[in-house]
Design an enzyme around this catalytic site. Structure first.
Site, PDB file in Angstrom:
ATOM      1  N   HIS A 160      36.840  33.552  44.978  1.00  0.00           N
ATOM      2  CA  HIS A 160      36.247  32.690  43.929  1.00  0.00           C
ATOM      3  C   HIS A 160      36.171  31.218  44.384  1.00  0.00           C
ATOM      4  CE1 HIS A 160      35.074  32.457  39.682  1.00  0.00           C
ATOM      5  NE2 HIS A 160      35.806  31.372  39.531  1.00  0.00           N
ATOM      6  N   SER A 189      31.318  29.838  37.978  1.00  0.00           N
ATOM      7  CA  SER A 189      32.330  30.347  37.050  1.00  0.00           C
ATOM      8  C   SER A 189      32.044  29.848  35.631  1.00  0.00           C
ATOM      9  CB  SER A 189      33.716  29.958  37.572  1.00  0.00           C
ATOM     10  OG  SER A 189      34.699  30.731  36.950  1.00  0.00           O
ATOM     11  N   ASP A 214      37.114  38.480  44.505  1.00  0.00           N
ATOM     12  CA  ASP A 214      37.355  37.406  43.541  1.00  0.00           C
ATOM     13  C   ASP A 214      38.394  37.890  42.520  1.00  0.00           C
ATOM     14  OD1 ASP A 214      37.070  35.840  41.205  1.00  0.00           O
ATOM     15  OD2 ASP A 214      35.012  35.322  41.713  1.00  0.00           O
TER      16      ASP A 214
END
Ligand SMILES: N[C@@H](CCC(=O)N[C@@H](CSC=O)C(=O)NCC(=O)O)C(=O)O
Length: 280
Positions: free
Chosen positions: A258, A149, A227
């Site tokens: 995620h 991320s 996600d």
């Protein structure tokens, strides 16, 4: 350079360490973790630097990422720093995606952040030398970079701009095009300034890829289809296009979100991806 060992725990025929030290780049005490497979005295092993996402410390991937088994099997040192400067006197914000826990792997130029938020300098100039001082087995000439991320953004942008430091690149659900997403607008706006839009482009993986002309890189990116941040348009992995020497293999992983369940599922693949390139 004084580095203090916080803990050492046996894991998968190796040792999971946590260390702390006073960082010059960040003007605060920093904690980092390193997993070191058993090795003989004088032996050198490649390293993989993992950059974590928003809200994380060094501990999230250590406890939930499942990297130790792969790092042990493929004999690779796994390095996982904190995501920002921390502590008293370090500026913070009343939101999870700014300030402490959200360093974004750039050097802030705007007050109040510029006093401590220099994560790019910390990673480029300080961290690996600090790790090598306590883990002499680390072969600093053979280090790869990955992350999740915000950390995926860090891995792609640092890997593409510093091929001299990082010989292999991968990412899990990276923030791929921050100049065009809400997180990027907030963080670049606060740390670099809304008027510095040309500067923003230096820290955008999609833009860096489109002009990449360094040594050949084969980049692995995994992205879960379920996600939430993908659905909110924060990640935009489709913006990562292969260009000249840099090829991107984007794997859309059906049903994954995620979380660290997703990361742990594909961690071995990423360690193997780096191992193949770092042993050449
Ligand atoms: N708490 C926040 C969500 C924060 C979050 O999901 N952080 C991710 C990284 S997101 C991009 O950088 C993370 O890795 N969390 C740590 C974990 O252990 O899962 C919210 O309220 O939405």
């Amino acid at each position: 350079m004084t580095v203090e060992q916080v803990s050492a725990v046996r894991s998968f025929n190796g040792t999971q360490y946590v260390f702390k030290h006073k960082s010059e780049s960040l003007s605060c005490e920093m904690t980092f973790g390193v997993y070191v497979p058993d090795h003989t005295i004088g032996e050198k092993l490649p390293g993989l630097l993992y950059l974590s996402g928003l809200t994380c410390t060094h501990a999230n991937v250590m406890e939930k990422g499942g990297a130790q088994i792969g790092a042990s099997k493929l004999r690779l040192i796994f390095i996982h720093p904190d995501t920002s400067p921390r502590g008293e006197g370090v500026p913070d914000a009343d939101r999870y995606d700014l300030g402490q826990g959200a360093g974004f792997y750039i050097d802030a130029t705007r007050a109040p952040w510029s006093s401590h938020f220099k994560m790019r300098s910390y990673i480029e100039s300080e961290l690996l030398a600090t790790v090598a001082s306590v883990v002499p087995a680390l072969d600093s000439a053979r280090v790869g970079i990955t992350g999740h991320s915000m950390g995926g953004h860090g891995a792609l942008t640092l890997g593409l701009s510093r091929p001299d430091l990082f010989r292999s690149i991968s990412a899990f659900a990276p923030i791929s095009h921050p100049t065009e997403c809400a997180w990027g607008h907030t963080l670049f706006g606060e740390y670099l300034g809304d008027e510095a839009k040309e500067e923003w482009k230096k820290f955008d993986a999609a833009i860096l890829l489109s002009s990449y002309s360094g040594p050949a890189r084969s980049i692995l990116v995994d992205q879960g289809t379920e996600d939430n941040f993908l659905k909110q348009n924060q990640l935009q992995p489709e913006s990562l296009k292969s260009h000249r020497a840099a090829t991107v293999e984007l794997r859309m992983q059906s049903g994954y979100d995620h979380s660290y369940y997703f990361i742990a599922t594909f961690m071995y693949d990423h360690i193997e991806h780096h191992h193949k390139q770092l042993i050449q």
